[in-house]
Design an enzyme around this catalytic site. Structure first.
Site, mmCIF file in Angstrom:
data_model
loop_
_atom_site.group_PDB
_atom_site.id
_atom_site.type_symbol
_atom_site.label_atom_id
_atom_site.label_comp_id
_atom_site.label_asym_id
_atom_site.label_seq_id
_atom_site.Cartn_x
_atom_site.Cartn_y
_atom_site.Cartn_z
ATOM 1 N N PHE A 201 29.486 68.175 -23.088
ATOM 2 C CA PHE A 201 30.432 67.198 -22.557
ATOM 3 C C PHE A 201 29.874 65.790 -22.661
ATOM 4 C CE2 PHE A 201 27.697 67.265 -18.942
ATOM 5 C CZ PHE A 201 27.932 66.085 -18.270
ATOM 6 N N GLN B 261 30.956 51.454 -11.316
ATOM 7 C CA GLN B 261 29.643 52.088 -11.295
ATOM 8 C C GLN B 261 29.014 51.917 -9.921
ATOM 9 O OE1 GLN B 261 27.248 50.705 -14.558
ATOM 10 N NE2 GLN B 261 28.456 51.810 -16.051
ATOM 11 N N GLY B 262 28.257 52.918 -9.504
ATOM 12 C CA GLY B 262 27.593 52.869 -8.215
ATOM 13 C C GLY B 262 28.482 53.274 -7.051
ATOM 14 N N GLY C 236 30.012 56.428 -6.922
ATOM 15 C CA GLY C 236 30.100 57.885 -6.839
ATOM 16 C C GLY C 236 31.019 58.531 -7.852
ATOM 17 N N ASN D 56 19.977 54.078 -21.137
ATOM 18 C CA ASN D 56 20.951 54.198 -20.049
ATOM 19 C C ASN D 56 20.299 54.894 -18.852
ATOM 20 O OD1 ASN D 56 23.153 54.534 -18.394
ATOM 21 N ND2 ASN D 56 24.506 55.295 -19.994
ATOM 22 N N ALA E 168 22.459 56.608 -16.050
ATOM 23 C CA ALA E 168 23.031 57.905 -16.425
ATOM 24 C C ALA E 168 21.953 58.982 -16.476
ATOM 25 C CB ALA E 168 23.744 57.797 -17.769
ATOM 26 N N TYR F 253 21.979 62.448 -14.347
ATOM 27 C CA TYR F 253 21.895 63.781 -14.952
ATOM 28 C C TYR F 253 20.701 64.562 -14.396
ATOM 29 C CZ TYR F 253 25.292 61.827 -18.228
ATOM 30 O OH TYR F 253 26.398 61.242 -18.785
ATOM 31 N N LYS G 280 19.393 64.219 -11.479
ATOM 32 C CA LYS G 280 19.742 64.576 -10.103
ATOM 33 C C LYS G 280 20.521 65.900 -10.054
ATOM 34 C CE LYS G 280 23.084 62.817 -6.916
ATOM 35 N NZ LYS G 280 23.857 61.663 -6.482
#
Length: 95
Positions: free
Chosen positions: A15, A24-25, A27, A57, A60, A64, A66
């Site tokens: 994906f 952004q930031g 959620g 990035n 991002a 990912y 996390k």
């Protein structure tokens, strides 16, 4: 989310996603990723989720990580962006 059609890779999905700068930031990325993972884990029996992300990035990449994604490889000069070549990471999450 794209599911593999090859019989040997039917356990894999790939994906991509993007979040507009102005949200952004807030959620949005976490909500999108959480939904994709729920779909993969609980509805379509996917064991491995793959993605590609530009190596600069950092936001991002941290998102990912996390959610359990790990960097499996790096592609040098993966894409041409803003007049120069940029690298990318190949990441995956395996349950």
């Amino acid at each position: 989310m794209v599911l593999a059609t090859n019989a040997r890779r039917r356990h894999v999905a790939y994906f991509g996603m993007g979040v507009k700068d102005n949200v952004q930031g807030q959620g949005v990325g976490s909500a999108l990723l959480e939904t994709a993972i729920d779909l993969a884990d609980n509805w379509v029996n996917i064991k491995r989720i793959e993605l590609t992300v530009y190596s600069d990035n950092v936001r991002a990449i941290n998102l990912y990580k996390k959610f359990g994604f790990v960097i499996e490889g790096e592609a040098k000069s993966y894409a041409f962006r803003n007049g120069k070549y940029v690298d990318a990471y190949h990441m995956a999450r395996i349950i």
